[in-house]
Design a protein around this motif. Sequence first.
Motif, PDB file in Angstrom:
ATOM      1  N   MET A 135      28.047 -92.340  95.977  1.00 15.34           N
ATOM      2  CA  MET A 135      27.053 -93.154  96.671  1.00 15.34           C
ATOM      3  C   MET A 135      27.450 -94.622  96.740  1.00 15.34           C
ATOM      4  SD  MET A 135      23.373 -91.640  95.373  1.00 15.34           S
ATOM      5  CE  MET A 135      23.754 -91.881  93.627  1.00 15.34           C
ATOM      6  N   ARG A 136      28.002 -95.133  95.645  1.00 15.81           N
ATOM      7  CA  ARG A 136      28.319 -96.562  95.621  1.00 15.81           C
ATOM      8  C   ARG A 136      29.450 -96.898  96.581  1.00 15.81           C
ATOM      9  NH1 ARG A 136      25.692 -95.609  91.061  1.00 15.81           N
ATOM     10  NH2 ARG A 136      24.408 -97.324  90.204  1.00 15.81           N
ATOM     11  N   ARG A 137      30.484 -96.115  96.593  1.00 13.10           N
ATOM     12  CA  ARG A 137      31.598 -96.406  97.491  1.00 13.10           C
ATOM     13  C   ARG A 137      31.164 -96.329  98.951  1.00 13.10           C
ATOM     14  NH1 ARG A 137      36.732 -93.298  94.558  1.00 13.10           N
ATOM     15  NH2 ARG A 137      36.925 -94.761  92.816  1.00 13.10           N
ATOM     16  N   VAL A 138      30.401 -95.310  99.293  1.00 12.10           N
ATOM     17  CA  VAL A 138      29.967 -95.153 100.686  1.00 12.10           C
ATOM     18  C   VAL A 138      29.018 -96.285 101.084  1.00 12.10           C
ATOM     19  CG1 VAL A 138      28.641 -93.707 102.279  1.00 12.10           C
ATOM     20  CG2 VAL A 138      30.285 -92.656 100.716  1.00 12.10           C
ATOM     21  N   SER A 139      27.997 -96.525 100.261  1.00 16.96           N
ATOM     22  CA  SER A 139      26.984 -97.509 100.640  1.00 16.96           C
ATOM     23  C   SER A 139      27.495 -98.944 100.571  1.00 16.96           C
ATOM     24  CB  SER A 139      25.736 -97.356  99.766  1.00 16.96           C
ATOM     25  OG  SER A 139      26.026 -97.609  98.403  1.00 16.96           O
TER      26      SER A 139
ATOM     27  N   ARG B  94      11.370-103.636  85.234  1.00 17.67           N
ATOM     28  CA  ARG B  94      12.340-104.027  84.216  1.00 17.67           C
ATOM     29  C   ARG B  94      13.739-103.478  84.487  1.00 17.67           C
ATOM     30  NH1 ARG B  94       7.963-102.993  80.662  1.00 17.67           N
ATOM     31  NH2 ARG B  94       8.850-100.965  80.057  1.00 17.67           N
ATOM     32  N   SER B  95      13.872-102.635  85.502  1.00 21.04           N
ATOM     33  CA  SER B  95      15.171-102.044  85.816  1.00 21.04           C
ATOM     34  C   SER B  95      15.897-102.905  86.853  1.00 21.04           C
ATOM     35  CB  SER B  95      15.003-100.619  86.356  1.00 21.04           C
ATOM     36  OG  SER B  95      16.225-100.156  86.885  1.00 21.04           O
ATOM     37  N   ARG B  96      17.014-103.507  86.454  1.00 24.43           N
ATOM     38  CA  ARG B  96      17.808-104.333  87.360  1.00 24.43           C
ATOM     39  C   ARG B  96      18.265-103.523  88.577  1.00 24.43           C
ATOM     40  NH1 ARG B  96      21.714-108.705  87.128  1.00 24.43           N
ATOM     41  NH2 ARG B  96      20.918-109.217  85.053  1.00 24.43           N
ATOM     42  N   ILE B  97      18.714-102.294  88.350  1.00 22.51           N
ATOM     43  CA  ILE B  97      19.226-101.476  89.448  1.00 22.51           C
ATOM     44  C   ILE B  97      18.105-101.125  90.429  1.00 22.51           C
ATOM     45  CG2 ILE B  97      20.136 -99.178  90.002  1.00 22.51           C
ATOM     46  CD1 ILE B  97      21.917 -99.431  87.553  1.00 22.51           C
ATOM     47  N   THR B  98      16.955-100.717  89.901  1.00 17.41           N
ATOM     48  CA  THR B  98      15.844-100.353  90.778  1.00 17.41           C
ATOM     49  C   THR B  98      15.364-101.550  91.586  1.00 17.41           C
ATOM     50  OG1 THR B  98      15.132 -98.619  89.256  1.00 17.41           O
ATOM     51  CG2 THR B  98      13.513 -99.400  90.854  1.00 17.41           C
ATOM     52  N   VAL B  99      15.185-102.687  90.936  1.00 14.44           N
ATOM     53  CA  VAL B  99      14.715-103.888  91.633  1.00 14.44           C
ATOM     54  C   VAL B  99      15.743-104.348  92.665  1.00 14.44           C
ATOM     55  CG1 VAL B  99      14.162-106.335  91.363  1.00 14.44           C
ATOM     56  CG2 VAL B  99      13.216-104.659  89.764  1.00 14.44           C
ATOM     57  N   GLY B 100      17.018-104.403  92.275  1.00 13.12           N
ATOM     58  CA  GLY B 100      18.051-104.889  93.189  1.00 13.12           C
ATOM     59  C   GLY B 100      18.188-104.038  94.431  1.00 13.12           C
ATOM     60  N   TYR B 101      18.255-102.716  94.245  1.00  9.33           N
ATOM     61  CA  TYR B 101      18.428-101.853  95.408  1.00  9.33           C
ATOM     62  C   TYR B 101      17.152-101.739  96.245  1.00  9.33           C
ATOM     63  CZ  TYR B 101      23.189-100.452  94.370  1.00  9.33           C
ATOM     64  OH  TYR B 101      24.546-100.463  94.183  1.00  9.33           O
ATOM     65  N   THR B 102      15.992-101.829  95.614  1.00  7.21           N
ATOM     66  CA  THR B 102      14.748-101.833  96.380  1.00  7.21           C
ATOM     67  C   THR B 102      14.688-103.058  97.294  1.00  7.21           C
ATOM     68  OG1 THR B 102      13.536-100.616  94.680  1.00  7.21           O
ATOM     69  CG2 THR B 102      12.234-101.890  96.247  1.00  7.21           C
TER      70      THR B 102
ATOM     71  N   PHE C 186      21.095 -96.224  98.896  1.00  7.91           N
ATOM     72  CA  PHE C 186      20.390 -97.257  98.145  1.00  7.91           C
ATOM     73  C   PHE C 186      19.121 -96.686  97.521  1.00  7.91           C
ATOM     74  CE2 PHE C 186      21.976-101.327 100.536  1.00  7.91           C
ATOM     75  CZ  PHE C 186      23.247-101.102 100.046  1.00  7.91           C
ATOM     76  N   ASN C 187      18.412 -95.859  98.286  1.00  3.44           N
ATOM     77  CA  ASN C 187      17.175 -95.255  97.789  1.00  3.44           C
ATOM     78  C   ASN C 187      17.457 -94.376  96.570  1.00  3.44           C
ATOM     79  OD1 ASN C 187      14.157 -94.540  98.566  1.00  3.44           O
ATOM     80  ND2 ASN C 187      15.168 -92.611  98.081  1.00  3.44           N
ATOM     81  N   SER C 188      18.500 -93.565  96.661  1.00  4.63           N
ATOM     82  CA  SER C 188      18.847 -92.685  95.543  1.00  4.63           C
ATOM     83  C   SER C 188      19.237 -93.480  94.308  1.00  4.63           C
ATOM     84  CB  SER C 188      19.997 -91.753  95.949  1.00  4.63           C
ATOM     85  OG  SER C 188      19.610 -90.905  97.013  1.00  4.63           O
ATOM     86  N   MET C 189      20.009 -94.545  94.503  1.00  7.00           N
ATOM     87  CA  MET C 189      20.436 -95.353  93.363  1.00  7.00           C
ATOM     88  C   MET C 189      19.273 -96.132  92.754  1.00  7.00           C
ATOM     89  SD  MET C 189      24.276 -96.622  94.426  1.00  7.00           S
ATOM     90  CE  MET C 189      23.877 -97.165  96.084  1.00  7.00           C
ATOM     91  N   ALA C 190      18.336 -96.566  93.590  1.00  2.00           N
ATOM     92  CA  ALA C 190      17.150 -97.246  93.064  1.00  2.00           C
ATOM     93  C   ALA C 190      16.323 -96.322  92.187  1.00  2.00           C
ATOM     94  CB  ALA C 190      16.303 -97.777  94.216  1.00  2.00           C
ATOM     95  N   MET C 191      16.341 -95.015  92.490  1.00  8.83           N
ATOM     96  CA  MET C 191      15.536 -94.054  91.745  1.00  8.83           C
ATOM     97  C   MET C 191      16.214 -93.580  90.461  1.00  8.83           C
ATOM     98  SD  MET C 191      12.648 -93.458  93.315  1.00  8.83           S
ATOM     99  CE  MET C 191      12.186 -91.845  92.660  1.00  8.83           C
ATOM    100  N   GLU C 192      17.521 -93.786  90.329  1.00  9.69           N
ATOM    101  CA  GLU C 192      18.256 -93.258  89.169  1.00  9.69           C
ATOM    102  C   GLU C 192      17.676 -93.668  87.821  1.00  9.69           C
ATOM    103  OE1 GLU C 192      22.890 -92.397  90.145  1.00  9.69           O
ATOM    104  OE2 GLU C 192      22.300 -94.497  90.060  1.00  9.69           O
ATOM    105  N   PRO C 193      17.393 -94.934  87.580  1.00  8.22           N
ATOM    106  CA  PRO C 193      16.946 -95.307  86.228  1.00  8.22           C
ATOM    107  C   PRO C 193      15.503 -94.929  85.926  1.00  8.22           C
ATOM    108  CG  PRO C 193      17.881 -97.191  87.436  1.00  8.22           C
ATOM    109  CD  PRO C 193      17.588 -96.122  88.426  1.00  8.22           C
ATOM    110  N   VAL C 194      14.752 -94.492  86.910  1.00  5.27           N
ATOM    111  CA  VAL C 194      13.319 -94.242  86.712  1.00  5.27           C
ATOM    112  C   VAL C 194      12.968 -92.801  87.084  1.00  5.27           C
ATOM    113  CG1 VAL C 194      12.560 -96.632  86.901  1.00  5.27           C
ATOM    114  CG2 VAL C 194      12.894 -95.305  88.987  1.00  5.27           C
ATOM    115  N   GLY C 195      13.886 -91.888  86.816  1.00  7.80           N
ATOM    116  CA  GLY C 195      13.685 -90.500  87.212  1.00  7.80           C
ATOM    117  C   GLY C 195      12.487 -89.850  86.560  1.00  7.80           C
TER     118      GLY C 195
ATOM    119  N   LEU D  36       8.629 -97.924  95.703  1.00  7.16           N
ATOM    120  CA  LEU D  36       9.778 -98.253  96.535  1.00  7.16           C
ATOM    121  C   LEU D  36       9.398 -98.201  98.015  1.00  7.16           C
ATOM    122  CD1 LEU D  36      13.382 -96.959  95.923  1.00  7.16           C
ATOM    123  CD2 LEU D  36      12.479 -97.164  98.235  1.00  7.16           C
ATOM    124  N   GLY D  37       8.663 -97.158  98.420  1.00  5.74           N
ATOM    125  CA  GLY D  37       8.235 -97.054  99.808  1.00  5.74           C
ATOM    126  C   GLY D  37       7.315 -98.187 100.208  1.00  5.74           C
ATOM    127  N   PHE D  38       6.414 -98.562  99.308  1.00  7.21           N
ATOM    128  CA  PHE D  38       5.490 -99.662  99.587  1.00  7.21           C
ATOM    129  C   PHE D  38       6.239-100.977  99.782  1.00  7.21           C
ATOM    130  CE2 PHE D  38       3.280-103.285  97.591  1.00  7.21           C
ATOM    131  CZ  PHE D  38       2.238-103.443  98.495  1.00  7.21           C
TER     132      PHE D  38
END
Length: 422
Positions: free
Chosen positions: A292-296, A226-234, A342-351, A361-363
């Motif tokens: 993270m966003r500017r660099v990635s 349900r997390s747009r950020i997690t799904v998008g970056y994954t 990207f990995n760090s940002m994907a994990m942000e909403p589901v800490g 995410l790894g799978f």
Amino acid sequence: MSSPLSTPERPPAGSPHPGMGFREFVLFIAGLMATNAIAIDSMLPALPEIGESLGIDTANHTQLVITAYLLGFGGAQLFYGTLADRFGRRSVLLFGLAVYTLASIGAVFAGTLGVMLAARVLQGVGSAATRILAITIVRDCYSGSHMARVMSLAFLVFLSVPIVAPSIGQAIMLVAPWRGIFLMLCLFGAVLFIWTLARLPETLHAEDRSPISFAGISHAFGLIVRSRITVGYTLAITMAMGGLFGFINSAQQVFADAFDAEEFFTLIFALIAVFMAASSLLNARIVERLGMRRVSHAALCGYLTVTLVHAAIVLAGIESIWSFSILQGAMMFCFGLMVSNFNSMAMEPVGHVAGTASSVLGFVSTVGGALAGFALGQNFDGTTQPLTLGFAALAITALGCVLFAERGRLFQRDRRVSDTET
């Protein structure tokens, strides 16, 4: 100047891993982290000989030896975190290393492609334990700056493995048949198994063990999807991993068949890996200052530009071994700046469900990337055109995934993302 390991920082409560000193602990973690890369990269020079020995009549089908391993490695990541929280780190790690070692023995004696693929899937299943448990054990033992120091020292060793692994495989083949590479992997796994058995204490306290809860796992999965950020970056990571695995699958054939320069393969592969290692080290120095966003996002734009330029060069008919190597190095440099962020940002909403989220995410990224990379490799036709066009397509798709995650806005300042943001 003293060695960085000579005066280790220690947490105030004494050694968190009794019987194993700081220097040994760092080397042990580095060994666990190296298990995956050496199982993939060391055999790349041997793929033609493996194919001939196993009666594989289509050169592209030898790539299955890589893909089978990646599918086992990616699939097993779903389970090790939960098992380690229930049964402890040490026993689960020993199980994984035993599977890895025994599967390596199976590959040594494989006489058919089917047996080899089964052994490689199991080898990946075993290696997944080292990927999950290495970080988990460090987190058990250290926190804050202590954890960062351990990981940075181990990471220096980890980054060197893709650089030297193909040369190790090539060196083994100078004195032994290709089966010697799998014997080396067997010995590597056995050393880590004995090391774990003899020296590693259990790092999970008994009171912290948690029962396996399928309801909890289902709840965590629901939060993730349900997390747009997690799904998008994954999905963006998956596209980038597809490009990486596509390169790994086809690299030996590119140098041998497209450029007739097989003797340069291990050297140029190592130089390309240096670009990725350098970008990972650069990211560690600049990400806190720039975000993270500017660099990635800058790296993603660079990645897309490089792949489009590369595709244009190929379509224009002016590709050479030097243009391929330089542009591939640039692509891997951008890759190194993208994926960790990207990995760090994907994990942000589901800490609050980080363990399950990391496994999912790894799978997704490994299995999805392996399948995408395999699709690229299977289209190899003796030229670099299918590969480079595939890189460009995956880069465009990755950009679309990031735009989805960020609602169409790039280069925003990093912000705290709530656990309920979707």
